[in-house]
Write an enzyme that holds these catalytic residues in place. Structure first.
Site, short mmCIF file in Angstrom:
data_model
loop_
_atom_site.label_atom_id
_atom_site.label_comp_id
_atom_site.label_asym_id
_atom_site.label_seq_id
_atom_site.Cartn_x
_atom_site.Cartn_y
_atom_site.Cartn_z
N LYS A 293 -45.28 24.73 2.98
CA LYS A 293 -45.28 26.27 3.22
C LYS A 293 -46.17 26.39 4.34
CE LYS A 293 -45.83 27.70 -1.81
NZ LYS A 293 -44.69 28.62 -2.04
N ARG A 367 -39.44 25.59 -11.35
CA ARG A 367 -38.71 25.32 -12.22
C ARG A 367 -38.40 24.12 -12.73
NH1 ARG A 367 -34.95 28.16 -7.60
NH2 ARG A 367 -37.01 29.19 -7.23
N1 BES Z 1 -45.15 29.27 -6.21
C1 BES Z 1 -44.11 29.82 -5.39
C2 BES Z 1 -43.84 31.29 -5.77
C3 BES Z 1 -45.10 32.20 -5.53
C4 BES Z 1 -45.09 32.98 -4.29
C5 BES Z 1 -46.23 32.30 -6.25
C6 BES Z 1 -46.00 33.67 -3.87
C7 BES Z 1 -46.87 33.32 -5.61
C8 BES Z 1 -47.00 34.02 -4.69
C9 BES Z 1 -43.11 28.97 -5.90
O1 BES Z 1 -43.25 27.76 -6.15
C10 BES Z 1 -42.19 28.86 -4.54
O2 BES Z 1 -42.79 28.41 -3.54
N2 BES Z 1 -40.87 29.47 -4.62
C11 BES Z 1 -40.18 29.70 -3.36
C12 BES Z 1 -38.65 29.52 -4.09
C13 BES Z 1 -37.73 29.30 -2.87
C14 BES Z 1 -38.10 27.79 -2.19
C15 BES Z 1 -36.36 29.01 -3.36
C16 BES Z 1 -40.39 30.83 -2.84
O3 BES Z 1 -40.40 32.01 -3.80
O4 BES Z 1 -40.13 31.18 -1.62
ZN ZN Z 2 -43.48 26.22 -4.52
#
Ligand code: BES
Ligand code: ZN
Ligand code: ZN
Length: 514
Positions: A293, A367
């Site tokens: 990230k 997931r």
């Molecule tokens: N933990 C994150 C989702 C999230 C984002 C929670 C902001 C709280 C605040 C999750 O694991 C994630 O990173 N999801 C990605 C999915 C993508 C790679 C398809 C996302 O939402 O960007």
């Molecule tokens: Zn994630």
């Protein structure tokens, strides 16, 4: 906080601060506000009549007006709290109102307060059934207890501003109603204590709350609450063939934790009764892994275990409220880290169900752990599944930060969940996860891939992925990513972890009680 109920005249109650509620009884969009107190006490009404007539207080939701040394009352201060339009009055407005009273007192160093129980019959209006006594009491206790918490435990110059006592003063009522109010108080205390437990877990930094530590805290809660709890780690994941859950864990020095909590009603349940499975995403820190990230805001990814937190909190409340239904909670906890041993985009892993998954993005890890958690819950005998997870950023794009995204393969289960929202006061919005979205997670080389082919409908493709692992079992998925953390303080609650989910999960479980 010592939260209790007293059956007496509020005007005669000696306290540093007495809160009383007011609604705006004006009808019509452009009408000037007409504040009216929810009390039948002439003394209270008289003490506030001048201030209310001044026009400066509109009884808007969470608006406050403070009167010192109110004439004819034993309290040192009278705090009038707005609840908004009478026509829109709800139990949740009282939850926020009681919270507002506590958070008004806190920064002012007022350690004790009293709240006059709202008497909607004071207004001889047709909206009288908006506030059933027991539920109103429960909601106010929840609001007051949630409001008491501030997140300053890691501050070395912490100043104790806690409110020590909150007394709900109820004008003498019939015996039946008294019992209802007392029950509402007890339920409110149980639910608020559970939700605050969840909030405490979610507040913890990733270096403190590792998966192992989450397991310890869940086990300690279960020991106290009288629930069975088992905490497993790496060996069990391998033994069960949880290849998806393990893939996420493998890049961290911190071992994973598979937490299984069980509640069984005393005396058992009838043969063939539902067994509810509460599954939580417990990523104690989500760096994104190899698909790392951006640095900006990454610190917030400590709250990526809020789904697990909600389930652990819900189990605590369930243990106290004792519904007549068996409940099993499965929490899948791991830390998502980049490392030489970490899983990589392009890897193919095999989930416990036997399905193969192509990893396209290691940041779509929630997931993966849930895929194995949901399947495992089915093998434990769960007939109905619900999961909560901070699963996607996309849910905030779809719904903003006001509603949790709800997905389900069962109208019946989803509708039962929605019915509970009147009591819980939480907001959920159902989004589709119909099979016409299935193509979005098709993989060229495995059964499915862990992200959608495009970015569109990111929350839906995440839900579609989970759906692959629940089969025909009725299932609800709650994407709480946008609602688990409050970026702004509200008049009734501090900023930070919200504890979203606990109250509605408890209502849903109660809906299956025999
Ligand atoms: N933990 C994150 C989702 C999230 C984002 C929670 C902001 C709280 C605040 C999750 O694991 C994630 O990173 N999801 C990605 C999915 C993508 C790679 C398809 C996302 O939402 O960007
Ligand atoms: Zn994630
Ligand atoms: Zn995550």
């Amino acid at each position: 906080m010592n939260t209790k109920v007293l059956f007496q005249d509020a005007a005669a109650f000696e306290t540093p601060l007495l809160a009383v509620f007011a609604v705006d009884v004006a009808v019509g969009k452009d009408a000037d506000p007409v504040p009216a107190l929810l009390t039948t006490s002439d003394a209270l009404s008289e003490a506030a009549v001048k201030a209310l007539g001044s026009g400066e207080f509109k009884a808007a939701s969470c608006e406050t007006l403070l009167l010192h040394a109110p004439h004819g009352l034993k309290t040192e201060r009278l705090l009038v709290i707005g609840l908004g339009k009478l026509a829109k009055l709800s139990v949740h407005e009282l939850r926020k109102g009681a919270g507002t009273a506590v958070r008004f007192a806190k920064p002012r160093g007022i350690r004790e307060l009293a709240i006059a129980f709202p008497e909607d019959h004071a207004l001889s209006d047709e909206h009288l059934d908006a506030l059933p006594s027991g539920l109103t009491m429960r909601a106010m206790v929840e609001g007051a207890e949630l409001a008491e918490l501030d997140w300053d435990t890691y501050k070395s110059d912490r100043k104790d501003k806690s409110v020590n006592a909150c007394t709900f003063v109820v004008k003498d009522v019939e015996k039946a109603t008294k019992a209802e109010i007392q029950k509402g108080l007890d339920e409110g205390l149980a639910i608020a204590s559970a939700q605050n437990f969840t909030r405490g877990l979610v507040n913890e930094p990733g270096n403190v709350l590792t998966p192992t530590e989450l397991g310890k805290r869940a086990a300690a809660m279960c020991a106290e609450a009288g629930l069975k709890c088992e905490v497993f780690s790496t060996a069990k994941l391998h033994e069960l063939g949880m290849g998806a859950f393990w893939a996420v864990s493998q890049g961290s020095e911190e071992p994973p934790a598979l937490i299984v909590m069980t509640y069984e009603p005393v005396g058992g349940v009838a043969e063939g009764s539902p067994v509810l499975g509460l599954v939580g995403k417990g990523i104690t820190f989500d760096t994104g892994g190899i698909s790392i990230k951006p640095a900006d805001g990454m610190e917030k990814m400590k709250y990526d275990m809020a789904g697990a937190g909600a389930m652990i909190g819900a189990m605590k409340a369930i243990a106290a409220l004792k519904p007549k239904v068996k409940v099993i909670s499965v929490v899948c906890s791991a830390e998502n880290m980049p490392d030489g041993k970490a899983f990589k985009p392009g890897d193919v892993v095999t989930a416990m169900s036997g399905k193969t998954i192509e990893i396209v993005n290691t940041d779509a890890e929630g997931r993966l752990v849930l895929a194995d958690g949901l399947h495992f819950a089915k093998t434990l005998g769960c007939t109905h599944l619900i999961n909560a997870a901070t699963l996607t950023g996309a849910v905030a794009i779809a719904l903003g930060k006001l509603n949790v995204g709800l997905f389900s393969n069962s109208d019946e289960a989803a509708e039962l969940f929605m019915t509970g929202l009147k009591a819980s006061g939480e907001k959920y919005w159902r989004l589709p996860c119909t099979d016409d979205y299935k193509d979005q997670i098709k993989s060229a080389i495995a059964d499915i891939q862990n992200t959608g082919i495009t970015r569109y409908g990111g929350s839906i493709t995440a839900a579609m992925f989970l759906k692959e692992f629940v089969g025909d079992t009725p299932w609800i998925h709650l994407d709480i990513a946008a609602c688990a953390w409050l970026d702004e303080a509200q008049p009734w609650i501090a900023k930070g972890p919200s504890g979203i989910g606990v109250r509605s999960l408890v209502e849903w479980v109660k809906g299956y009680s025999e």
